[in-house]
Design an enzyme around this catalytic site. Structure first.
Site, PDB file in Angstrom:
ATOM      1  CG  ASN A 176      -1.501   1.298   1.580  1.00 21.02           C
ATOM      2  OD1 ASN A 176      -2.391   1.780   0.870  1.00 21.02           O
ATOM      3  ND2 ASN A 176      -1.033   1.920   2.651  1.00 21.02           N
ATOM      4  CB  SER A 202      -3.511   5.074  -8.572  1.00 20.68           C
ATOM      5  OG  SER A 202      -4.038   6.355  -8.810  1.00 20.68           O
ATOM      6  CE1 TYR A 235       0.831   7.418  -6.366  1.00 22.10           C
ATOM      7  CE2 TYR A 235      -0.608   7.790  -8.248  1.00 22.10           C
ATOM      8  CZ  TYR A 235      -0.432   7.391  -6.934  1.00 22.10           C
ATOM      9  OH  TYR A 235      -1.516   6.978  -6.199  1.00 22.10           O
ATOM     10  CB  ALA A 273       5.410   3.392  -9.530  1.00 23.41           C
ATOM     11  CB  ILE A 277      -9.841   8.260  -0.846  1.00 26.89           C
ATOM     12  CG1 ILE A 277     -10.146   7.055  -1.751  1.00 26.89           C
ATOM     13  CG2 ILE A 277     -10.416   8.068   0.550  1.00 26.89           C
ATOM     14  CD1 ILE A 277     -11.604   6.757  -1.993  1.00 26.89           C
TER      15      ILE A 277
HETATM   16  N1  LIG Z   1      -5.756   8.757  -1.161  1.00 25.98           N
HETATM   17  C1  LIG Z   1      -6.176   8.616  -2.409  1.00 25.98           C
HETATM   18  O1  LIG Z   1      -7.082   9.321  -2.861  1.00 25.98           O
HETATM   19  C2  LIG Z   1      -5.549   7.577  -3.300  1.00 25.98           C
HETATM   20  C3  LIG Z   1      -6.002   7.476  -4.611  1.00 25.98           C
HETATM   21  C4  LIG Z   1      -5.457   6.505  -5.457  1.00 25.98           C
HETATM   22  C5  LIG Z   1      -4.478   5.660  -4.958  1.00 25.98           C
HETATM   23  N2  LIG Z   1      -4.042   5.794  -3.680  1.00 25.98           N
HETATM   24  C6  LIG Z   1      -3.009   4.858  -3.230  1.00 25.98           C
HETATM   25  O2  LIG Z   1      -3.355   4.363  -1.956  1.00 25.98           O
HETATM   26  C7  LIG Z   1      -2.171   4.082  -1.204  1.00 25.98           C
HETATM   27  C8  LIG Z   1      -2.227   4.795   0.133  1.00 25.98           C
HETATM   28  O3  LIG Z   1      -2.400   6.180  -0.094  1.00 25.98           O
HETATM   29  P1  LIG Z   1      -2.699   7.220   1.085  1.00 25.98           P
HETATM   30  O4  LIG Z   1      -3.658   8.199   0.562  1.00 25.98           O
HETATM   31  O5  LIG Z   1      -3.013   6.475   2.329  1.00 25.98           O
HETATM   32  O6  LIG Z   1      -1.270   7.931   1.192  1.00 25.98           O
HETATM   33  P2  LIG Z   1      -0.492   8.440   2.484  1.00 25.98           P
HETATM   34  O7  LIG Z   1       0.556   9.376   1.994  1.00 25.98           O
HETATM   35  O8  LIG Z   1      -1.469   8.923   3.510  1.00 25.98           O
HETATM   36  O9  LIG Z   1       0.171   7.111   3.040  1.00 25.98           O
HETATM   37  C9  LIG Z   1       1.299   6.519   2.442  1.00 25.98           C
HETATM   38  C10 LIG Z   1       2.104   5.849   3.546  1.00 25.98           C
HETATM   39  O10 LIG Z   1       3.274   5.297   2.937  1.00 25.98           O
HETATM   40  C11 LIG Z   1       4.372   5.566   3.788  1.00 25.98           C
HETATM   41  N3  LIG Z   1       5.619   5.654   3.051  1.00 25.98           N
HETATM   42  C12 LIG Z   1       5.961   6.609   2.139  1.00 25.98           C
HETATM   43  N4  LIG Z   1       7.235   6.435   1.758  1.00 25.98           N
HETATM   44  C13 LIG Z   1       7.709   5.367   2.444  1.00 25.98           C
HETATM   45  C14 LIG Z   1       8.988   4.722   2.494  1.00 25.98           C
HETATM   46  N5  LIG Z   1      10.028   5.161   1.791  1.00 25.98           N
HETATM   47  N6  LIG Z   1       9.122   3.659   3.313  1.00 25.98           N
HETATM   48  C15 LIG Z   1       8.081   3.213   4.076  1.00 25.98           C
HETATM   49  N7  LIG Z   1       6.861   3.786   4.061  1.00 25.98           N
HETATM   50  C16 LIG Z   1       6.682   4.862   3.259  1.00 25.98           C
HETATM   51  C17 LIG Z   1       4.041   6.926   4.415  1.00 25.98           C
HETATM   52  O11 LIG Z   1       4.790   7.159   5.608  1.00 25.98           O
HETATM   53  C18 LIG Z   1       2.549   6.847   4.619  1.00 25.98           C
HETATM   54  O12 LIG Z   1       2.209   6.391   5.910  1.00 25.98           O
HETATM   55  C19 LIG Z   1      -1.013   4.513  -2.099  1.00 25.98           C
HETATM   56  O13 LIG Z   1      -0.533   3.392  -2.802  1.00 25.98           O
HETATM   57  C20 LIG Z   1      -1.654   5.493  -3.051  1.00 25.98           C
HETATM   58  O14 LIG Z   1      -0.943   5.566  -4.265  1.00 25.98           O
HETATM   59  C21 LIG Z   1      -4.552   6.729  -2.847  1.00 25.98           C
END
Ligand SMILES: NC(=O)c1ccc[n+]([C@@H]2O[C@H](COP(=O)([O-])OP(=O)(O)OC[C@H]3O[C@@H](n4cnc5c(N)ncnc54)[C@H](O)[C@@H]3O)[C@@H](O)[C@H]2O)c1
Length: 253
Positions: free
Chosen positions: A91, A143, A156, A159, A189
């Site tokens: 995630n 995503s 992004y 990836a 979200i």
């Molecule tokens: N929030 C959205 O609207 C959304 C939309 C599409 C996809 N996503 C995907 O959902 C997933 C979670 O997103 P989110 O919104 O919770 O993001 P977020 O930024 O709140 O959480 C990401 C987490 O990853 C951790 N992280 C980042 N770099 C790191 C590293 N080098 N080593 C270890 N941990 C690391 C961060 O500390 C953080 O806790 C991601 O894969 C994101 O691409 C989110």
């Protein structure tokens, strides 16, 4: 309690979606290991979930996914102490938004490393144990942006494309061992991330998202966690190699 006693590893578990994923797996009875960066607030998230007195306490493992050799070692240590992992949720991600000219090759590579290559390392680490126990479920978090709907996110989105390839090719490879590999593709979200990235323009962004979605309400972290829970559980036993869009009907591919 449909995941009672199952061992789950969730990366980025302290983040907006990660916390909800960890919580829902723990509520279903899993023993969850929450992986995140030092300083990410992982311990506070763990303590908050554990304060609810669920069947198994969430544990934290801190580390930086950009250090793939360190990650491989950490995964080995987790497997040595916890035993085989039944559920892996890849995630964690970083999501810089800039025009292509502004990224250095190092910037590009860093995004691939954290967002995709770390998932490869973890899949490689958990698959042998899953084979031993006769199955497992891997859920990668993709995503909506992979559908080409948002500009300025080339590293992004590349990836996320790798994660989809990993999902499909690994599903084909390990299906005979009873291991399923799927991907959940969240839409927009409204997490802390959105509030941070779009500070000052939140009303405009909200209206724009609602105009694009078929459903006229915003999704929640819980909506994503429910999809992950479904794919992690035996309720989806006949589903593998699938990309599950959870986006309110923004993109229906
Ligand atoms: N929030 C959205 O609207 C959304 C939309 C599409 C996809 N996503 C995907 O959902 C997933 C979670 O997103 P989110 O919104 O919770 O993001 P977020 O930024 O709140 O959480 C990401 C987490 O990853 C951790 N992280 C980042 N770099 C790191 C590293 N080098 N080593 C270890 N941990 C690391 C961060 O500390 C953080 O806790 C991601 O894969 C994101 O691409 C989110």
């Amino acid at each position: 309690m449909e995941l009672l006693g199952k061992r789950a590893l969730v990366t980025g578990g302290a983040g907006g979606l990660g916390e909800e994923i960890v919580q829902s797996l723990a509520e279903a009875g899993a023993r969850v290991i929450l992986h995140d960066l030092p300083g990410s607030g992982a311990e506070a998230v763990r303590d908050k979930i554990n304060a609810r007195g669920l069947r198994h306490e969430v544990e934290t493992v801190l580390g930086d996914l950009s250090d793939l050799a360190g990650l491989k070692q950490a995964a080995g240590a987790i497997l040595d102490s916890a035993g085989p992992i039944d559920i892996l949720v890849n995630n964690a991600a970083i999501n810089p938004r800039d025009p292509i000219e502004t990224y250095s090759l190092e910037d590009f590579t860093r995004v691939q490393t954290i967002n995709a290559h770390a998932a490869f390392v973890l899949c490689q680490a958990v698959v042998p144990g899953m084979k031993e126990i006769g199955g497992g479920s891997i859920v990668n978090i993709g995503s909506l942006t992979l559908a080409g709907l948002v500009a300025d996110m080339v590293p992004y989105v590349c990836a996320k494309g790798t994660l989809l390839g990993l999902t499909r090719s690994l599903a084909r490879e390990v299906g005979p061992a009873g291991i399923r590999v799927n991907l959940v593709a969240p839409g927009a979200i409204p997490t802390e991330l959105e509030r941070r990235v779009w500070a000052g323009r939140l009303d405009e962004v909200n209206a724009d998202v609602l105009a694009r979605q078929a459903l006229k309400y915003r999704g929640s972290a819980r909506d994503i966690a429910e999809a992950v829970l479904f794919l992690a559980s035996p309720r989806s036993r006949f589903i593998t190699g699938h990309e599950l869009n959870v986006n309110g009907g923004w993109y229906m591919g």
